[in-house]
Design an enzyme around this catalytic site. Structure first.
Site, PDB file in Angstrom:
ATOM      1  N   ARG A  46       0.786  -1.226  -0.215  1.00 32.93           N
ATOM      2  CA  ARG A  46      -0.059  -0.114  -0.124  1.00 32.93           C
ATOM      3  C   ARG A  46       0.800   1.238  -0.042  1.00 32.93           C
ATOM      4  O   ARG A  46       2.234   1.351   0.430  1.00 32.93           O
ATOM      5  CB  ARG A  46      -0.888   0.127   1.205  1.00 32.93           C
ATOM      6  CG  ARG A  46      -0.209   0.070   2.574  1.00 32.93           C
ATOM      7  CD  ARG A  46       0.092   1.507   3.178  1.00 32.93           C
ATOM      8  NE  ARG A  46       0.677   1.304   4.178  1.00 32.93           N
ATOM      9  CZ  ARG A  46       1.965   1.646   4.181  1.00 32.93           C
ATOM     10  NH1 ARG A  46       2.735   2.197   3.043  1.00 32.93           N
ATOM     11  NH2 ARG A  46       2.845   1.693   5.420  1.00 32.93           N
ATOM     12  N   HIS A  87       1.947   7.972  10.749  1.00 31.60           N
ATOM     13  CA  HIS A  87       1.878   7.715  12.274  1.00 31.60           C
ATOM     14  C   HIS A  87       1.019   8.062  13.235  1.00 31.60           C
ATOM     15  O   HIS A  87       1.052   8.861  14.192  1.00 31.60           O
ATOM     16  CB  HIS A  87       3.468   8.583  12.759  1.00 31.60           C
ATOM     17  CG  HIS A  87       4.700   8.015  12.055  1.00 31.60           C
ATOM     18  ND1 HIS A  87       5.321   6.943  12.888  1.00 31.60           N
ATOM     19  CD2 HIS A  87       5.799   8.359  10.961  1.00 31.60           C
ATOM     20  CE1 HIS A  87       6.336   6.454  11.894  1.00 31.60           C
ATOM     21  NE2 HIS A  87       6.610   7.251  11.128  1.00 31.60           N
ATOM     22  N   ASP A 100      -2.113   6.283  12.919  1.00 31.41           N
ATOM     23  CA  ASP A 100      -3.080   4.889  13.019  1.00 31.41           C
ATOM     24  C   ASP A 100      -2.747   4.478  14.383  1.00 31.41           C
ATOM     25  O   ASP A 100      -3.680   4.214  15.204  1.00 31.41           O
ATOM     26  CB  ASP A 100      -2.966   3.885  12.060  1.00 31.41           C
ATOM     27  CG  ASP A 100      -1.532   3.344  11.849  1.00 31.41           C
ATOM     28  OD1 ASP A 100      -0.564   3.978  12.241  1.00 31.41           O
ATOM     29  OD2 ASP A 100      -1.163   2.324  11.208  1.00 31.41           O
ATOM     30  N   SER A 141       5.059  -1.283   2.577  1.00 28.87           N
ATOM     31  CA  SER A 141       4.370  -2.423   3.517  1.00 28.87           C
ATOM     32  C   SER A 141       4.541  -3.706   2.836  1.00 28.87           C
ATOM     33  O   SER A 141       3.733  -4.490   2.982  1.00 28.87           O
ATOM     34  CB  SER A 141       2.826  -2.120   3.553  1.00 28.87           C
ATOM     35  OG  SER A 141       2.304  -2.806   4.725  1.00 28.87           O
ATOM     36  N   SER A 142       5.677  -3.994   2.619  1.00 29.83           N
ATOM     37  CA  SER A 142       5.969  -5.348   2.120  1.00 29.83           C
ATOM     38  C   SER A 142       6.034  -6.431   3.291  1.00 29.83           C
ATOM     39  O   SER A 142       5.456  -7.419   2.969  1.00 29.83           O
ATOM     40  CB  SER A 142       7.580  -5.374   1.509  1.00 29.83           C
ATOM     41  OG  SER A 142       8.399  -4.953   2.796  1.00 29.83           O
ATOM     42  N   ASP A 153      -1.897  -0.921   7.716  1.00 26.17           N
ATOM     43  CA  ASP A 153      -1.143  -1.717   6.444  1.00 26.17           C
ATOM     44  C   ASP A 153      -2.044  -3.007   6.288  1.00 26.17           C
ATOM     45  O   ASP A 153      -2.582  -3.381   5.175  1.00 26.17           O
ATOM     46  CB  ASP A 153      -0.119  -1.957   6.809  1.00 26.17           C
ATOM     47  CG  ASP A 153       0.839  -0.931   6.957  1.00 26.17           C
ATOM     48  OD1 ASP A 153       0.584   0.258   6.706  1.00 26.17           O
ATOM     49  OD2 ASP A 153       2.157  -1.139   7.374  1.00 26.17           O
ATOM     50  N   ASN A 206      14.258  -0.884   8.097  1.00 23.52           N
ATOM     51  CA  ASN A 206      13.477  -2.133   8.258  1.00 23.52           C
ATOM     52  C   ASN A 206      12.933  -1.670   9.973  1.00 23.52           C
ATOM     53  O   ASN A 206      13.520  -1.310  10.599  1.00 23.52           O
ATOM     54  CB  ASN A 206      14.330  -3.051   8.552  1.00 23.52           C
ATOM     55  CG  ASN A 206      13.227  -4.280   8.793  1.00 23.52           C
ATOM     56  OD1 ASN A 206      12.408  -4.136   9.538  1.00 23.52           O
ATOM     57  ND2 ASN A 206      13.794  -5.450   8.119  1.00 23.52           N
TER      58      ASN A 206
END
Length: 493
Positions: free
Chosen positions: A43, A50, A52, A145-146, A225, A268
């Site tokens: 997405r 920052h 949610d 959002s992998s 996500d 990450n």
């Protein structure tokens, strides 16, 4: 096929090059063919960064890039995971003894999060195993959002293999054969429920399970996500609201496109403390604001809860923040003094294990960002609804303000992102901002459709060709995107 919620799609694999290649690689790896395939999209968050995990609405859309998993249930208890990317080594484990190492954000741990989330939600034991081959084309650590897409994909894989029904509990907790799948028609694989079954409700529940399960790896995210991965629909962005979780269509302007540009700086969020420190700073700001307003601060976890209890607007919350918090960083000792607790209570009852060594907390700046960003999301949605003539310019202004707040108040940008945002604006973007957690990853820009070709050419030359960033695969560096669809199960006829 169902138009919303859990869905299957019957496909001739031979007509889809990516699926066919995955099928062939699976056969080469495991000596058999997959029984089904599951995809979950990445997405891009258009606005609402920052916030949610503070309880506020966000405005993402699914991208076309996704995680795709080929799956074969097996009669042993062994879960075998492989990846089409040779950088990610094979992994196998007992399906009934899942261990997730928070100290090492290895690729397979994200799959295990989704698997364990379903396992624990249903209280399962004596699970069967499966062979899985994962293929992802979402750039890793790019803010698209992998990792969450892999968690969601794994959750849906597990649900499908075990034949569960979210709304009614568990069906037979063992293998369901391919013959069972073909009887399901347009409903979801694995959701074999009554006539009162609600696909959209099941999708929401699965998003909530996957959001919770990602915390096994130590990420204290807020659920955006996972929600968009399941609730997305082609052609529309979504306003995602929380408590309760729900999604509302937001029609984006037809005269503009959204362009993603990868800074090629990887971050990450499971491997760094930046993200979790911000979560904790927002939690502490919520507690101090609640205490200032004589609320029961020890029960408060999110900034939105303070606003809800006070019954005031976001603009008024900005004034409360000015009144209650100072702009200088807070020490643990000062926070303890404000709340009337000991340092030991502070460390053991409020701080998370990975934030116990933090020496300063910027509460004023983080709260200011959250309340102003939450207001920008609502303004963005309203402009999309009203569709004024200068709509693209107004939306771009909000995106620019968002980036400034992320950079200055939340401090989650980096020099490369700031440079890329400036380049995008210079060459025709009405607005540009970092997207995702930040500290690297991607920008998203709103670009008038007629300027797209020159925009892409100029940004590519200015940011990618003038450095070794051009080594990044072109399609993963700079691309226009449109709202994509959500998670699916693919079956061969």
């Amino acid at each position: 096929m169902a138009t919303e919620g859990p869905a299957t799609r019957r496909v001739q694999v031979a007509e889809h090059p990516r699926l066919l290649k995955l099928k062939e690689m699976f056969n080469s790896k495991f000596g058999s063919i997959p029984k089904f395939y599951v995809r979950a999209p990445g997405r891009v968050n258009i606005i609402g960064e920052h916030i949610d995990y503070c309880g506020y609405s966000v405005l993402p859309m699914a991208v076309e890039q996704d995680m795709l998993i080929a799956v074969e249930p097996v009669k042993t208890h062994i879960l075998q995971l492989a990846n089409t990317n040779p950088l990610y080594p094979d992994f196998s484990t007992n399906a009934n003894n899942i261990q997730i190492d928070k100290t090492k954000p290895l690729w397979h741990n994200y799959f295990l999060c989704g698997f364990k989330g379903i396992q624990e939600h249903f209280g399962l034991s004596n699970l069967t195993g499966m062979n899985c081959l994962v293929d992802g084309n979402i750039p890793p650590s790019s803010g698209l959002s992998s990792s969450s897409a892999l968690v969601c994909c794994a959750g849906l894989v597990t649900l499908t293999v075990l034949g569960m029904n979210l709304s009614k509990g568990l069906k037979t907790p063992n293998l369901i054969s391919i013959n069972n799948y073909t009887k399901l028609g347009g409903t979801a694989v694995g959701w074999m429920g009554s006539d009162s079954f609600s696909p959209s409700r099941a999708w929401v529940e699965l998003a909530e399970i996957c959001a919770k399960s990602e915390r096994y790896i130590g990420t204290e995210g807020g659920g955006m996500d996972q929600s968009i991965s399941f609730l997305a629909e082609e052609g529309t962005a979504k306003l995602i609201e929380f408590s309760p979780l729900r999604a509302t269509d937001v029609k984006l302007p037809s005269g503009a496109v959204f362009v993603i540009a990868n800074s090629c700086v990887e971050m990450n969020k499971a491997a760094t403390s930046h993200f979790n420190i911000r979560v904790m700073e927002c939690r502490l700001a919520a507690k101090l604001l609640a205490k200032h307003k004589s609320l029961q601060w020890d029960k408060v976890l999110r900034l939105e809860e303070v606003q809800a209890k006070l019954g005031v607007s976001l603009e008024e919350m900005l004034l409360v923040t000015e009144d209650a918090l100072h702009s200088e960083p807070y020490s643990p000792e000062e926070i303890c003094e404000c709340l009337g607790i000991s340092l030991e209570e502070f460390r053991t009852q409020i701080l998370s294990p990975n934030t116990q060594d933090v020496l300063t907390f910027k509460l004023y700046q983080r709260a200011k960002h959250v309340f102003s960003e939450a207001a920008r999301v609502l303004q963005f949605k309203k402009i999309c609804e009203d569709a004024p003539d200068n709509m693209v310019q107004l939306l771009g202004d909000l995106m620019n303000q968002s980036h400034m707040s992320c950079r200055d108040m939340y401090e989650c940008s980096c020099p490369e992102l700031d440079q890329l945002v400036d380049i995008c604006r210079k060459f025709g973007a009405q607005g540009s901002r970092l997207t995702g957690a930040g500290w690297g990853g991607c920008t998203v820009s709103i670009v008038p459709a007629d300027k797209l070709p020159s925009f892409l050419a100029n940004v590519h030359e200015s940011y990618y060709q003038r450095s070794d960033r051009s080594l990044a695969p072109e399609k993963q560096s700079l691309f226009a995107t449109k709202p994509g669809g959500g998670a699916l199960v693919f079956l061969e006829p």
